[in-house]
Design a protein around this motif. Structure first.
Motif, mmCIF file in Angstrom:
data_model
loop_
_atom_site.group_PDB
_atom_site.id
_atom_site.type_symbol
_atom_site.label_atom_id
_atom_site.label_comp_id
_atom_site.label_asym_id
_atom_site.label_seq_id
_atom_site.Cartn_x
_atom_site.Cartn_y
_atom_site.Cartn_z
ATOM 1 N N LEU A 1 0.846 -1.169 0.000
ATOM 2 C CA LEU A 1 0.000 0.000 0.000
ATOM 3 C C LEU A 1 0.885 1.224 0.000
ATOM 4 C CD1 LEU A 1 -2.498 -1.142 2.768
ATOM 5 C CD2 LEU A 1 -2.883 -1.197 0.333
ATOM 6 N N ASN A 2 0.627 2.127 -0.930
ATOM 7 C CA ASN A 2 1.425 3.349 -1.052
ATOM 8 C C ASN A 2 0.524 4.571 -0.984
ATOM 9 O OD1 ASN A 2 3.943 2.039 -1.552
ATOM 10 N ND2 ASN A 2 3.172 1.542 -3.583
ATOM 11 N N ASN A 3 1.100 5.694 -0.614
ATOM 12 C CA ASN A 3 0.384 6.968 -0.568
ATOM 13 C C ASN A 3 -0.903 6.857 0.249
ATOM 14 O OD1 ASN A 3 2.343 8.095 -2.316
ATOM 15 N ND2 ASN A 3 1.261 7.224 -4.058
ATOM 16 N N ILE A 4 -0.786 6.381 1.476
ATOM 17 C CA ILE A 4 -1.935 6.165 2.345
ATOM 18 C C ILE A 4 -2.217 7.429 3.137
ATOM 19 C CG2 ILE A 4 -2.861 4.741 4.209
ATOM 20 C CD1 ILE A 4 -0.720 2.645 3.406
ATOM 21 N N SER A 5 -3.495 7.779 3.227
ATOM 22 C CA SER A 5 -3.908 8.940 4.009
ATOM 23 C C SER A 5 -4.806 8.494 5.151
ATOM 24 C CB SER A 5 -4.669 9.933 3.132
ATOM 25 O OG SER A 5 -3.823 10.438 2.132
ATOM 26 N N SER A 6 -4.741 9.227 6.232
ATOM 27 C CA SER A 6 -5.560 8.961 7.403
ATOM 28 C C SER A 6 -6.396 10.206 7.694
ATOM 29 C CB SER A 6 -4.653 8.643 8.595
ATOM 30 O OG SER A 6 -5.409 8.499 9.766
ATOM 31 N N TYR A 7 -7.658 10.017 8.094
ATOM 32 C CA TYR A 7 -8.538 11.134 8.430
ATOM 33 C C TYR A 7 -9.095 10.900 9.824
ATOM 34 C CZ TYR A 7 -12.388 14.470 8.179
ATOM 35 O OH TYR A 7 -13.250 15.506 8.420
ATOM 36 N N ASP A 8 -8.884 11.849 10.736
ATOM 37 C CA ASP A 8 -9.335 11.699 12.118
ATOM 38 C C ASP A 8 -10.622 12.468 12.417
ATOM 39 O OD1 ASP A 8 -8.570 14.354 12.226
ATOM 40 O OD2 ASP A 8 -6.948 14.038 13.675
ATOM 41 N N GLY A 9 -11.295 12.923 11.391
ATOM 42 C CA GLY A 9 -12.505 13.713 11.572
ATOM 43 C C GLY A 9 -12.256 15.205 11.474
ATOM 44 N N HIS A 10 -10.981 15.600 11.504
ATOM 45 C CA HIS A 10 -10.617 17.001 11.436
ATOM 46 C C HIS A 10 -9.549 17.288 10.385
ATOM 47 C CE1 HIS A 10 -12.924 17.712 15.087
ATOM 48 N NE2 HIS A 10 -12.296 16.680 15.633
ATOM 49 N N ALA A 11 -8.597 16.393 10.267
ATOM 50 C CA ALA A 11 -7.469 16.645 9.361
ATOM 51 C C ALA A 11 -7.044 15.362 8.649
ATOM 52 C CB ALA A 11 -6.284 17.209 10.138
ATOM 53 N N ILE A 12 -6.496 15.536 7.459
ATOM 54 C CA ILE A 12 -5.949 14.428 6.686
ATOM 55 C C ILE A 12 -4.434 14.424 6.865
ATOM 56 C CG2 ILE A 12 -5.600 13.488 4.363
ATOM 57 C CD1 ILE A 12 -8.251 14.807 3.569
ATOM 58 N N SER A 13 -3.882 13.249 7.123
ATOM 59 C CA SER A 13 -2.429 13.140 7.251
ATOM 60 C C SER A 13 -1.954 11.902 6.501
ATOM 61 C CB SER A 13 -2.004 13.061 8.718
ATOM 62 O OG SER A 13 -2.621 11.966 9.349
ATOM 63 N N SER A 14 -0.688 11.902 6.122
ATOM 64 C CA SER A 14 -0.097 10.759 5.419
ATOM 65 C C SER A 14 0.489 9.789 6.430
ATOM 66 C CB SER A 14 1.014 11.226 4.479
ATOM 67 O OG SER A 14 0.469 12.013 3.460
ATOM 68 N N ILE A 15 0.410 8.491 6.098
ATOM 69 C CA ILE A 15 1.053 7.484 6.933
ATOM 70 C C ILE A 15 1.992 6.656 6.065
ATOM 71 C CG2 ILE A 15 -0.825 7.401 8.603
ATOM 72 C CD1 ILE A 15 -1.730 4.789 7.362
ATOM 73 N N ALA A 16 2.843 5.903 6.696
ATOM 74 C CA ALA A 16 3.872 5.135 5.991
ATOM 75 C C ALA A 16 3.270 4.109 5.042
ATOM 76 C CB ALA A 16 4.760 4.427 7.010
ATOM 77 N N SER A 17 3.956 3.877 3.927
ATOM 78 C CA SER A 17 3.563 2.826 2.989
ATOM 79 C C SER A 17 3.888 1.473 3.604
ATOM 80 C CB SER A 17 4.326 2.975 1.671
ATOM 81 O OG SER A 17 3.981 4.175 1.032
ATOM 82 N N SER A 18 3.123 0.451 3.211
ATOM 83 C CA SER A 18 3.393 -0.896 3.699
ATOM 84 C C SER A 18 4.727 -1.381 3.139
ATOM 85 C CB SER A 18 2.259 -1.854 3.315
ATOM 86 O OG SER A 18 2.148 -1.944 1.918
ATOM 87 N N THR A 19 5.283 -2.412 3.763
ATOM 88 C CA THR A 19 6.583 -2.897 3.335
ATOM 89 C C THR A 19 6.489 -3.735 2.060
ATOM 90 O OG1 THR A 19 6.402 -4.812 4.783
ATOM 91 C CG2 THR A 19 7.536 -2.888 5.656
ATOM 92 N N ASP A 20 5.325 -4.338 1.795
ATOM 93 C CA ASP A 20 5.108 -5.133 0.582
ATOM 94 C C ASP A 20 3.956 -4.552 -0.214
ATOM 95 O OD1 ASP A 20 6.768 -7.712 0.419
ATOM 96 O OD2 ASP A 20 6.181 -7.628 2.524
ATOM 97 N N GLY A 21 3.934 -4.873 -1.518
ATOM 98 C CA GLY A 21 2.802 -4.481 -2.353
ATOM 99 C C GLY A 21 1.608 -5.368 -2.037
ATOM 100 N N HIS A 22 0.423 -4.830 -2.113
ATOM 101 C CA HIS A 22 -0.795 -5.593 -1.824
ATOM 102 C C HIS A 22 -1.819 -5.345 -2.926
ATOM 103 C CE1 HIS A 22 0.453 -7.016 2.121
ATOM 104 N NE2 HIS A 22 1.020 -5.830 2.284
ATOM 105 N N TRP A 23 -1.435 -5.673 -4.139
ATOM 106 C CA TRP A 23 -2.254 -5.465 -5.324
ATOM 107 C C TRP A 23 -3.586 -6.187 -5.197
ATOM 108 C CZ3 TRP A 23 -3.424 -8.934 -9.502
ATOM 109 C CH2 TRP A 23 -3.919 -8.310 -10.644
ATOM 110 N N LYS A 24 -4.667 -5.500 -5.467
ATOM 111 C CA LYS A 24 -6.037 -6.028 -5.422
ATOM 112 C C LYS A 24 -6.413 -6.617 -4.064
ATOM 113 C CE LYS A 24 -7.083 -6.748 -10.245
ATOM 114 N NZ LYS A 24 -7.687 -7.657 -11.224
ATOM 115 N N SER A 25 -5.850 -6.054 -3.003
ATOM 116 C CA SER A 25 -6.224 -6.472 -1.651
ATOM 117 C C SER A 25 -7.146 -5.405 -1.055
ATOM 118 C CB SER A 25 -4.982 -6.645 -0.787
ATOM 119 O OG SER A 25 -4.314 -5.417 -0.635
#
Length: 108
Positions: A1-25
């Motif tokens: 998973l790459n370019n992951i965003s998190s939303y806490d109800g107030h703001a959007i922030s980026s989180i770390a990409s997973s260590t492996d690809g997870h295509w179609k997961s």
């Protein structure tokens, strides 16, 4: 998973990409912990303390598990169908975060 965003109800922030690809997961949540299973591989990862941690590999395939659906119900993950090693499956796989996942045929 790459370019992951998190939303806490107030703001959007980026989180770390997973260590492996997870295509179609699909990303699921068990308790407050995001978890991703396989894709075009067998790797299972969970996001804890700001980083992705590898868990035991997905045990029901040799190469890949993808194109499945997943829901959380009563603090347990339920994986429905998808493709195991490129073959269609009707398995229902459950996981509660402790021990190995369990599976059984879809009796729909």
């Amino acid at each position: 998973l790459n370019n992951i965003s998190s939303y806490d109800g107030h703001a959007i922030s980026s989180i770390a990409s997973s260590t492996d690809g997870h295509w179609k997961s699909n990303l699921a949540k068990l308790g407050n912990v995001p978890i991703v299973v396989a894709g075009y591989n067998r790797q299972v990862e969970q996001f804890v303390d700001g980083k992705w941690i590898k868990l035991e590999e997905f045990p029901f395939c040799q190469y890949s598990y993808y194109a499945y659906s997943v829901v959380t119900f009563k603090n347990q993950l339920y994986y429905f169908g998808g493709k195991l090693d490129s073959l269609d499956t009707e398995l229902v796989i459950t996981y509660d975060g402790a021990g190995r996942p369990q599976f059984g045929p879809n009796r729909g």
